[in-house]
Design a protein around this motif. Structure first.
Motif, mmCIF file in Angstrom:
data_model
loop_
_atom_site.group_PDB
_atom_site.id
_atom_site.type_symbol
_atom_site.label_atom_id
_atom_site.label_comp_id
_atom_site.label_asym_id
_atom_site.label_seq_id
_atom_site.Cartn_x
_atom_site.Cartn_y
_atom_site.Cartn_z
ATOM 1 N N SER A 83 9.053 8.367 -1.794
ATOM 2 C CA SER A 83 8.233 9.536 -1.474
ATOM 3 C C SER A 83 7.031 9.172 -0.611
ATOM 4 O O SER A 83 6.442 10.045 0.033
ATOM 5 C CB SER A 83 7.751 10.205 -2.770
ATOM 6 N N GLU A 84 6.676 7.873 -0.589
ATOM 7 C CA GLU A 84 5.532 7.432 0.214
ATOM 8 C C GLU A 84 5.983 6.984 1.604
ATOM 9 O O GLU A 84 5.583 7.564 2.606
ATOM 10 C CB GLU A 84 4.801 6.302 -0.516
ATOM 11 N N VAL A 85 6.786 5.936 1.650
ATOM 12 C CA VAL A 85 7.400 5.528 2.911
ATOM 13 C C VAL A 85 8.706 4.822 2.564
ATOM 14 O O VAL A 85 8.725 3.833 1.845
ATOM 15 C CB VAL A 85 6.481 4.621 3.766
ATOM 16 N N ALA A 86 9.811 5.378 3.055
ATOM 17 C CA ALA A 86 11.129 4.884 2.684
ATOM 18 C C ALA A 86 11.625 3.793 3.621
ATOM 19 O O ALA A 86 12.494 3.001 3.248
ATOM 20 C CB ALA A 86 12.133 6.032 2.658
ATOM 21 N N TYR A 87 11.097 3.749 4.832
ATOM 22 C CA TYR A 87 11.594 2.782 5.816
ATOM 23 C C TYR A 87 10.417 2.205 6.585
ATOM 24 O O TYR A 87 9.455 2.912 6.894
ATOM 25 C CB TYR A 87 12.578 3.451 6.787
ATOM 26 N N CYS A 88 10.529 0.927 6.906
ATOM 27 C CA CYS A 88 9.466 0.256 7.658
ATOM 28 C C CYS A 88 10.072 -0.507 8.830
ATOM 29 O O CYS A 88 10.947 -1.365 8.632
ATOM 30 C CB CYS A 88 8.713 -0.711 6.732
ATOM 31 N N ALA A 89 9.658 -0.203 10.025
ATOM 32 C CA ALA A 89 10.074 -0.953 11.213
ATOM 33 C C ALA A 89 9.231 -2.227 11.266
ATOM 34 O O ALA A 89 8.086 -2.215 11.726
ATOM 35 C CB ALA A 89 9.876 -0.114 12.463
ATOM 36 N N THR A 90 9.790 -3.332 10.793
ATOM 37 C CA THR A 90 8.998 -4.544 10.579
ATOM 38 C C THR A 90 8.565 -5.229 11.872
ATOM 39 O O THR A 90 7.790 -6.190 11.822
ATOM 40 C CB THR A 90 9.776 -5.540 9.702
ATOM 41 N N ILE A 91 9.021 -4.763 12.999
ATOM 42 C CA ILE A 91 8.517 -5.315 14.266
ATOM 43 C C ILE A 91 7.073 -4.864 14.519
ATOM 44 O O ILE A 91 6.319 -5.510 15.255
ATOM 45 C CB ILE A 91 9.437 -4.908 15.447
ATOM 46 N N PHE A 92 6.681 -3.757 13.864
ATOM 47 C CA PHE A 92 5.323 -3.230 14.041
ATOM 48 C C PHE A 92 4.490 -3.203 12.764
ATOM 49 O O PHE A 92 3.262 -3.305 12.820
ATOM 50 C CB PHE A 92 5.378 -1.790 14.579
ATOM 51 N N TYR A 93 5.149 -3.023 11.608
ATOM 52 C CA TYR A 93 4.411 -2.714 10.377
ATOM 53 C C TYR A 93 4.814 -3.628 9.218
ATOM 54 O O TYR A 93 5.844 -4.285 9.235
ATOM 55 C CB TYR A 93 4.671 -1.264 9.946
ATOM 56 N N THR A 94 4.000 -3.584 8.178
ATOM 57 C CA THR A 94 4.361 -4.142 6.883
ATOM 58 C C THR A 94 4.029 -3.085 5.832
ATOM 59 O O THR A 94 3.459 -2.041 6.151
ATOM 60 C CB THR A 94 3.614 -5.462 6.594
ATOM 61 N N THR A 95 4.397 -3.342 4.589
ATOM 62 C CA THR A 95 4.055 -2.430 3.498
ATOM 63 C C THR A 95 3.466 -3.240 2.352
ATOM 64 O O THR A 95 3.776 -4.421 2.180
ATOM 65 C CB THR A 95 5.298 -1.672 2.977
ATOM 66 N N ASN A 96 2.636 -2.594 1.565
ATOM 67 C CA ASN A 96 2.042 -3.277 0.412
ATOM 68 C C ASN A 96 3.102 -3.789 -0.547
ATOM 69 O O ASN A 96 2.972 -4.875 -1.119
ATOM 70 C CB ASN A 96 1.093 -2.323 -0.329
ATOM 71 N N VAL A 97 4.175 -3.009 -0.724
ATOM 72 C CA VAL A 97 5.182 -3.385 -1.707
ATOM 73 C C VAL A 97 5.950 -4.634 -1.265
ATOM 74 O O VAL A 97 6.298 -5.487 -2.088
ATOM 75 C CB VAL A 97 6.126 -2.194 -2.005
ATOM 76 N N CYS A 98 6.191 -4.779 0.030
ATOM 77 C CA CYS A 98 6.850 -5.990 0.538
ATOM 78 C C CYS A 98 5.915 -7.190 0.397
ATOM 79 O O CYS A 98 6.345 -8.280 -0.016
ATOM 80 C CB CYS A 98 7.262 -5.797 1.990
#
Length: 473
Positions: A83-98
Motif C-alpha cells: 500500500s506504500e510502494v510496491a515496486y522500486c526501480a533500483t537504478i534510481f531509488y532504494t527503500t527503507n525496507v530493503c
C-alpha cells in the motif's frame, strides 16, 4: 448371435470432439499429463485442499515454509508495504525496507559479511554470485582477468537457469540442455560419507583425500584461472541432507586460499536457520567469501532470495569501479523484502532456531527408532529440521533401486493419499546422478514434539506400507 460394433469415422470424430471439449489446464505444469491436487489455503503446518482435506506439510514444500502457512503477521507486513510502494526501480531509488533487510542480514553474520543483494530466486542468486566472483578479480589490484573458471561438486544442485545449471552436477536436470551449458565449470567428488568414505578410513583421511582431489583439479585447469570453489554446506535436493565430515570445509578453504580463489557457499536450501544456525557455515568453522540464501529467507510468503559478500570482495569493488555490472527489474523488491524481514523477525523473537535444534534432535531419534532397521532404509541423515532418508534395494550392500523404479516419487505421491495425508519431498539420482532415491523432511521451525511424533509415525507407516505393497506386487 454376437453383434460386433464397427467404429465409424463419425464415432471417431465424436470421440475427438469430446476430448477437445474437456477442460484442460492452461498452465505449463511440470508434467502435462498429471492431475495436480488443488490447494485452497494453508494454515500452520497444514495445506488444505479444495475439498477440505488437510495434508501435513512435513517438507515445507521444497524446504521453504519455515514458519508455516497463513501467518497473518507476514501477510499484514506485505500488504502494508504494497500500500506504500510496491515496486522500486533500483537504478534510481532504494527503500527503507530493503535497507533494513540487508542490514539485518549483514549484522547476522557478526561482521563477517559486508553487503547483501536481494533477488527473487535461488537460481538468480547463484547467477549473481558467479558474476560477482568474476568481477571481483577484475576489480582487485592487480586484476586477474585470466580467472574465468569455477569448480563445483558432482551430485550438486545450484539452480535451473543456464548459468546456475552449469554450476550444478545434477545429471537428470542437465542432460537435455548439455549443449547449452557453460564449459568453464568442472567438478570434484562431494563429501558423502555414507557412499564414498572407505571402510576403515578416518574422517581426517577422508578429508585429506578430498582436499588432494580438489588441489589436483586446481592444478589440472590452472590455479590462476579459477574464480571460486562452490559447494552446499549441507547438500539438499541432489543428495538428501548430506553434511560434510568435520574439518572438510576448512580443508577446502585452505586449498582455495593456496590458489587465491574464492569460496562460495550455496545456502539457498540449507541456510537461514534450516540446519540449526541462521547460517549453515556457522557450524563449519569457516566463513565463505560469497554466500547465496533463499528459501527460508521469506518462508514462501514472497519470492525472495539473496547474496551476501564479505569484506574482501566488497573492498575490491569499493577501491575499483564501485559498480556491480548486474541487475534485475525486480531486485530489492519492496514487498519481498517486507515479507522476508517479518519472517526473520518472527524467527528471532520466538527463538525458533533453538526450536529447530531441539525438535531436529527429537525427529532424528524417532526416525532411527521407527525405521532405522528397515531393510530398505539405507541411511538417515541431516541437521536441524533438514532430514533425508535414503532408500536401498539391499541394506547390506547399499545397492540402490534403478532409476526407472521411481521409488522416491512414488513414496511421495503415496503420502498424499488420504490414509497418510503427509507431504514429503522426493529426490533421485542420489548414488550416481541417475540411480538412487531419497526423501527430505523439512517441517516448519515452530513445530512441536507432538508434530515430530506424528511425522515419524506417519512416515514410518508410509515407508513400511510402500515396500510391503512392492514386495507383494
Amino acid at each position: 448371435m454376437t453383434v460386433v460394433k464397427v467404429e465409424t469415422q463419425t464415432d471417431r470424430s465424436a470421440q475427438v470432439a469430446q476430448v477437445i471439449a474437456e477442460p484442460k489446464s492452461a498452465v505449463l505444469h511440470r508434467h502435462l499429463h498429471h492431475s495436480f491436487l488443488s490447494l485452497a489455503r494453508g494454515q500452520g503446518s497444514n495445506l488444505i485442499l479444495q475439498d477440505g482435506r488437510k495434508i501435513f506439510d512435513a517438507s515445507g514444500g521444497a524446504a521453504v515454509a519455515c514458519i508455516g502457512h497463513g501467518d497473518g503477521r507476514v501477510v499484514k507486513a506485505a500488504m502494508k508495504q504494497m500500500s506504500e510502494v510496491a515496486y522500486c526501480a533500483t537504478i534510481f531509488y532504494t527503500t527503507n525496507v530493503c535497507e533494513e533487510l540487508c542490514q539485518f542480514l549483514v549484522n547476522s553474520t557478526r561482521g563477517h559479511m559486508a553487503r547483501a543483494y536481494i533477488v527473487n530466486s535461488g537460481s538468480e542468486a547463484m547467477e549473481a554470485a558467479m558474476k560477482l566472483a568474476r568481477q571481483y578479480f577484475l576489480e582487485k589490484s592487480p586484476p586477474e582477468p585470466r580467472r574465468t573458471r569455477f569448480i563445483s561438486r558432482d551430485q550438486s544442485y545450484h539452480g535451473i537457469t543456464i548459468g546456475s545449471l552449469s554450476m550444478g552436477g545434477h545429471k537428470y536436470r542437465r542432460e537435455k540442455f548439455q549443449p547449452l551449458l557453460l564449459d568453464n565449470v568442472s567438478r570434484v567428488s562431494p563429501c558423502f560419507p555414507y557412499r564414498n568414505q572407505y571402510r576403515g578410513e578416518s574422517d581426517q583421511q577422508y578429508v585429506d583425500r578430498l582436499a588432494a582431489e580438489l588441489d589436483e583439479e586446481f592444478q589440472r585447469v590452472g590455479g590462476d584461472t579459477v574464480c571460486a570453489f562452490v559447494a552446499e554446506p549441507v547438500v539438499g535436493a541432489a543428495l538428501g541432507c548430506v553434511s560434510a565430515v568435520p574439518g572438510y570445509f576448512k580443508a577446502m578453504q585452505a586449498v582455495c586460499d593456496k590458489y587465491g580463489a574464492l569460496l562460495i557457499f550455496d545456502e539457498v536450501m540449507s541456510g537461514m536457520g534450516r540446519t540449526g544456525t541462521l547460517h549453515a557455515w556457522e557450524q563449519e568453522g569457516v566463513v565463505p567469501d560469497i554466500q547465496t540464501i533463499g528459501k527460508c529467507l521469506g518462508g514462501g510468503y514472497q519470492p525472495v532470495a539473496g547474496v551476501l559478500a564479505n569484506h574482501r570482495v566488497m573492498d575490491a569493488f569499493e577501491k575499483g569501479t564501485a559498480t556491480f555490472v548486474h541487475g534485475h527489474t525486480y531486485q530489492g523488491h519492496p514487498v519481498g523484502c517486507a515479507a522476508a524481514l517479518e519472517v526473520q523477525r518472527i524467527i528471532k523473537e520466538e527463538n525458533l532456531i533453538q526450536n529447530v535444534d531441539k525438535m531436529g534432535c527429537l525427529l532424528s531419534q524417532l526416525l532411527r527408532q521407527r525405521i532405522g532397521n528397515h531393510p530398505n532404509v539405507g541411511d538417515i541423515r541431516g541437521r536441524g529440521l533438514f532430514w533425508g532418508i535414503e532408500f536401498v534395494a539391499d541394506k547390506a550392500t547399499g545397492t540402490p533401486f534403478p532409476a526407472q523404479a521411481h521409488v522416491a516419487m512414488e513414496i511421495s505421491e503415496m503420502g498424499l493419499a488420504e490414509m497418510y495425508s503427509i507431504a514429503v519431498y522426493p529426490g533421485s539420482g542420489t548414488v550416481d546422478g541417475a540411480n538412487g532415491d531419497h526423501i527430505i523432511l523439512s517441517p516448519p521451525y515452530n513445530v512441536s514434539a507432538e508434530d515430530m511424533r506424528f511425522i515419524a509415525d506417519t512416515v514410518a507407516r508410509l515407508i513400511e506400507d510402500f515396500f510391503a505393497d512392492r514386495a507383494g506386487a
